[in-house]
Structure formats: structure tokens, C-alpha cells
Motif scaffolding. Structure first.
Motif, mmCIF file in Angstrom:
data_model
loop_
_atom_site.group_PDB
_atom_site.id
_atom_site.type_symbol
_atom_site.label_atom_id
_atom_site.label_comp_id
_atom_site.label_asym_id
_atom_site.label_seq_id
_atom_site.Cartn_x
_atom_site.Cartn_y
_atom_site.Cartn_z
ATOM 1 N N SER A 28 0.835 -1.208 0.000
ATOM 2 C CA SER A 28 0.000 0.000 0.000
ATOM 3 C C SER A 28 0.867 1.254 0.000
ATOM 4 O O SER A 28 0.524 2.259 -0.623
ATOM 5 C CB SER A 28 -0.974 -0.003 1.181
ATOM 6 N N SER A 29 2.014 1.193 0.673
ATOM 7 C CA SER A 29 2.946 2.328 0.666
ATOM 8 C C SER A 29 3.462 2.582 -0.747
ATOM 9 O O SER A 29 3.506 3.724 -1.213
ATOM 10 C CB SER A 29 4.107 2.053 1.624
ATOM 11 N N ARG A 30 3.839 1.519 -1.435
ATOM 12 C CA ARG A 30 4.305 1.636 -2.827
ATOM 13 C C ARG A 30 3.199 2.185 -3.715
ATOM 14 O O ARG A 30 3.436 3.031 -4.570
ATOM 15 C CB ARG A 30 4.774 0.285 -3.360
ATOM 16 N N ALA A 31 1.975 1.730 -3.501
ATOM 17 C CA ALA A 31 0.845 2.199 -4.310
ATOM 18 C C ALA A 31 0.619 3.691 -4.107
ATOM 19 O O ALA A 31 0.368 4.426 -5.068
ATOM 20 C CB ALA A 31 -0.418 1.417 -3.960
ATOM 21 N N VAL A 32 0.746 4.156 -2.875
ATOM 22 C CA VAL A 32 0.597 5.590 -2.595
ATOM 23 C C VAL A 32 1.721 6.372 -3.269
ATOM 24 O O VAL A 32 1.485 7.415 -3.889
ATOM 25 C CB VAL A 32 0.562 5.853 -1.065
ATOM 26 N N LEU B 23 3.488 5.518 -5.891
ATOM 27 C CA LEU B 23 3.297 5.491 -7.345
ATOM 28 C C LEU B 23 2.150 6.406 -7.768
ATOM 29 O O LEU B 23 2.232 7.069 -8.806
ATOM 30 C CB LEU B 23 3.070 4.063 -7.824
ATOM 31 N N ALA B 24 1.100 6.462 -6.972
ATOM 32 C CA ALA B 24 -0.002 7.385 -7.280
ATOM 33 C C ALA B 24 0.477 8.827 -7.191
ATOM 34 O O ALA B 24 0.106 9.671 -8.016
ATOM 35 C CB ALA B 24 -1.171 7.144 -6.318
ATOM 36 N N GLU B 25 1.304 9.106 -6.185
ATOM 37 C CA GLU B 25 1.867 10.452 -6.057
ATOM 38 C C GLU B 25 2.735 10.773 -7.266
ATOM 39 O O GLU B 25 2.657 11.877 -7.823
ATOM 40 C CB GLU B 25 2.681 10.560 -4.771
ATOM 41 N N ARG C 49 13.340 13.537 -7.578
ATOM 42 C CA ARG C 49 14.717 13.051 -7.394
ATOM 43 C C ARG C 49 15.084 12.890 -5.933
ATOM 44 O O ARG C 49 15.687 11.891 -5.551
ATOM 45 C CB ARG C 49 15.720 14.023 -8.041
ATOM 46 N N ARG C 50 14.758 13.883 -5.130
ATOM 47 C CA ARG C 50 15.247 13.922 -3.742
ATOM 48 C C ARG C 50 14.386 13.149 -2.753
ATOM 49 O O ARG C 50 14.900 12.657 -1.752
ATOM 50 C CB ARG C 50 15.334 15.367 -3.270
ATOM 51 N N HIS C 51 13.092 13.078 -2.993
ATOM 52 C CA HIS C 51 12.204 12.499 -1.991
ATOM 53 C C HIS C 51 11.471 11.247 -2.460
ATOM 54 O O HIS C 51 11.500 10.233 -1.775
ATOM 55 C CB HIS C 51 11.193 13.557 -1.513
ATOM 56 N N LEU C 52 10.827 11.348 -3.616
ATOM 57 C CA LEU C 52 10.008 10.227 -4.051
ATOM 58 C C LEU C 52 10.859 9.029 -4.480
ATOM 59 O O LEU C 52 10.563 7.891 -4.096
ATOM 60 C CB LEU C 52 9.068 10.654 -5.178
ATOM 61 N N ALA C 53 11.897 9.262 -5.263
ATOM 62 C CA ALA C 53 12.736 8.146 -5.719
ATOM 63 C C ALA C 53 13.353 7.388 -4.542
ATOM 64 O O ALA C 53 13.269 6.150 -4.503
ATOM 65 C CB ALA C 53 13.815 8.636 -6.684
ATOM 66 N N PRO C 54 13.961 8.063 -3.551
ATOM 67 C CA PRO C 54 14.493 7.308 -2.403
ATOM 68 C C PRO C 54 13.409 6.553 -1.629
ATOM 69 O O PRO C 54 13.646 5.441 -1.159
ATOM 70 C CB PRO C 54 15.125 8.388 -1.518
ATOM 71 N N LEU D 153 10.667 5.287 -2.933
ATOM 72 C CA LEU D 153 10.330 4.109 -3.743
ATOM 73 C C LEU D 153 11.403 3.034 -3.638
ATOM 74 O O LEU D 153 11.093 1.845 -3.552
ATOM 75 C CB LEU D 153 10.115 4.502 -5.202
ATOM 76 N N VAL D 154 12.669 3.444 -3.628
ATOM 77 C CA VAL D 154 13.761 2.479 -3.472
ATOM 78 C C VAL D 154 13.612 1.767 -2.132
ATOM 79 O O VAL D 154 13.725 0.540 -2.041
ATOM 80 C CB VAL D 154 15.141 3.159 -3.590
ATOM 81 N N ALA D 155 13.353 2.518 -1.077
ATOM 82 C CA ALA D 155 13.201 1.921 0.249
ATOM 83 C C ALA D 155 11.992 0.993 0.310
ATOM 84 O O ALA D 155 12.047 -0.072 0.929
ATOM 85 C CB ALA D 155 13.070 3.015 1.310
ATOM 86 N N SER D 156 10.902 1.365 -0.339
ATOM 87 C CA SER D 156 9.693 0.543 -0.275
ATOM 88 C C SER D 156 9.809 -0.730 -1.100
ATOM 89 O O SER D 156 9.129 -1.707 -0.822
ATOM 90 C CB SER D 156 8.472 1.345 -0.718
ATOM 91 N N THR D 157 10.650 -0.718 -2.124
ATOM 92 C CA THR D 157 10.823 -1.918 -2.941
ATOM 93 C C THR D 157 11.962 -2.786 -2.433
ATOM 94 O O THR D 157 12.135 -3.900 -2.898
ATOM 95 C CB THR D 157 11.098 -1.558 -4.418
ATOM 96 N N GLN D 158 12.737 -2.248 -1.511
ATOM 97 C CA GLN D 158 13.867 -2.969 -0.909
ATOM 98 C C GLN D 158 14.831 -3.490 -1.973
ATOM 99 O O GLN D 158 15.307 -4.608 -1.902
ATOM 100 C CB GLN D 158 13.364 -4.108 -0.034
ATOM 101 N N CYS D 159 15.078 -2.657 -2.971
ATOM 102 C CA CYS D 159 16.054 -3.044 -3.988
ATOM 103 C C CYS D 159 17.159 -1.996 -4.005
ATOM 104 O O CYS D 159 16.963 -0.841 -3.638
ATOM 105 C CB CYS D 159 15.412 -3.177 -5.368
#
Length: 194
Positions: free
Chosen positions: A14-18, A20-22, A94-99, A101-107
Motif C-alpha cells: 500500500s505504501s508503494r501504491a501511494v 506510485l499514485a503520487e 529526485r530527492r524524496h520520491l525516488a528514495p 520508492l527504493v526503500a519501499s521496494t527494498q532493492c
């Protein structure tokens, strides 16, 4: 799988979905602002042509030149604000959303890399410098030139002289703000300035 693991997985999904929606909402806003910003250039060209057509009429109404600074600064400011928001969205991605998403996907791989990669173009500084020149030529030079042309006209009125001085000062203030805000940054030691 235990209940805690299922809860954590559902929370991550659900965190990833939010996130990605953002991302989708921000990219849609960025796209609409880009369209508006680009249309403002055409509006400025049309205003310039219309004003010049009025001024060169045989009746000679040089005071109409004083319409152009107002139009140029209003359109230029709207263009500038949209451009600033477009850049702010990119910085946020770049500064907020990408990090996040990286944290939420654990990759370990980066996501949304286009938001940073295109900034590393070796010609970016030249392109951004040229864009600054175009912006100034589009919104500042015609406004200042029209004021100077009014000052050189035969029938300068005192009240309109005051207006023209205010317009010149406002235009110069706008120009200074555009120059100060110009983002001419490029890749620095393997990373881009964010």
C-alpha cells in the motif's frame, strides 16, 4: 507466513501504491504545466506582434508602446512561475520520491532514473544558458525596448513618463529574478547537483 509478515507485506504494497499514485499525479501536473509554459511563449509573441501593429499605424500612438511591458512581465512571470514549479516537481521526484520508492521496494537499484540522468547531458549548461537568453529576449528585451522607444517619441506625457519608469524598473526586477533563478548546474564529480 505469520500474521506480522502478511501485515508488513500489505503495508509495503500500500505504501508503494501511494508513492506510485503520487508520482503519477506529479508527472501529470508537470506535463500540464509544461504545455501551459510553452503556450505562454506563443501568447507573448502574439502580444508583441499586436502591439507593434498598433504602434506602426499612421495615426502614431506611441503611448501604446507602454502596453507591452505590462503584457511581457505578466506573461513572463506566469511563464517563470510555471517553469519553477516544473523544476520543483523534478527536484521532489529526485530527492524524496525516488528514495522512498527504493526503500519501499527494498532493492538496491535506483528508480525514476530519468529524473537525474537527463541532467548529466554534457550540453545541459549550454542548453540552459540558451534558454535563459531566449527567456530574456522574449519577455524582457521587448518590454525595455518599448519603454525606450516611448521615451524617444515626440509627445511624451509626464504622467506616462512616470508609468514608463515604473514599468522599466519592474521589468528589470523581473529580469534579475529570472537570472538569479536560472539553473545552470551540471554533473559534479560523478553526481548531479540536485
Amino acid at each position: 507466513m505469520s500474521g506480522t509478515q502478511i501485515d508488513d507485506t500489505m503495508r509495503d504494497d500500500s505504501s508503494r501504491a501511494v508513492l506510485l499514485a503520487e508520482y503519477e499525479a506529479l508527472k501529470a501536473e508537470q506535463t500540464s504545466r509544461i504545455v501551459l509554459r510553452d503556450r505562454l511563449m506563443y501568447a507573448a509573441l502574439a502580444a508583441l506582434a499586436a502591439t507593434l501593429a498598433l504602434v506602426v499605424q499612421p495615426t502614431g500612438r506611441p503611448y501604446l508602446l507602454l502596453l507591452l511591458p505590462l503584457v511581457c512581465v505578466v506573461l513572463g512571470w506566469t511563464y517563470f512561475v510555471n517553469d519553477q514549479k516544473i523544476s520543483a516537481i523534478g527536484r521532489y521526484l529526485r530527492r524524496h520520491l525516488a528514495p522512498s520508492l527504493v526503500a519501499s521496494t527494498q532493492c538496491a537499484d535506483q528508480v525514476l532514473t530519468w529524473e537525474s540522468v537527463h541532467r548529466r547531458d554534457p550540453l545541459r549548461r549550454l542548453d540552459k544558458s540558451m534558454q535563459l537568453v531566449v527567456d530574456l529576449l522574449m519577455f524582457v528585451v521587448p518590454a525595455l525596448l518599448s519603454v525606450v522607444l516611448y521615451w524617444t517619441a515626440d509627445d511624451v506625457r509626464a504622467d506616462l513618463l512616470v508609468v514608463s519608469i515604473a514599468e522599466a524598473l519592474g521589468t528589470l526586477g523581473f529580469a534579475a529574478r529570472v537570472v538569479v533563478a536560472a539553473d545552470l548546474s551540471v554533473r559534479v564529480q560523478g553526481t548531479s547537483r540536485l
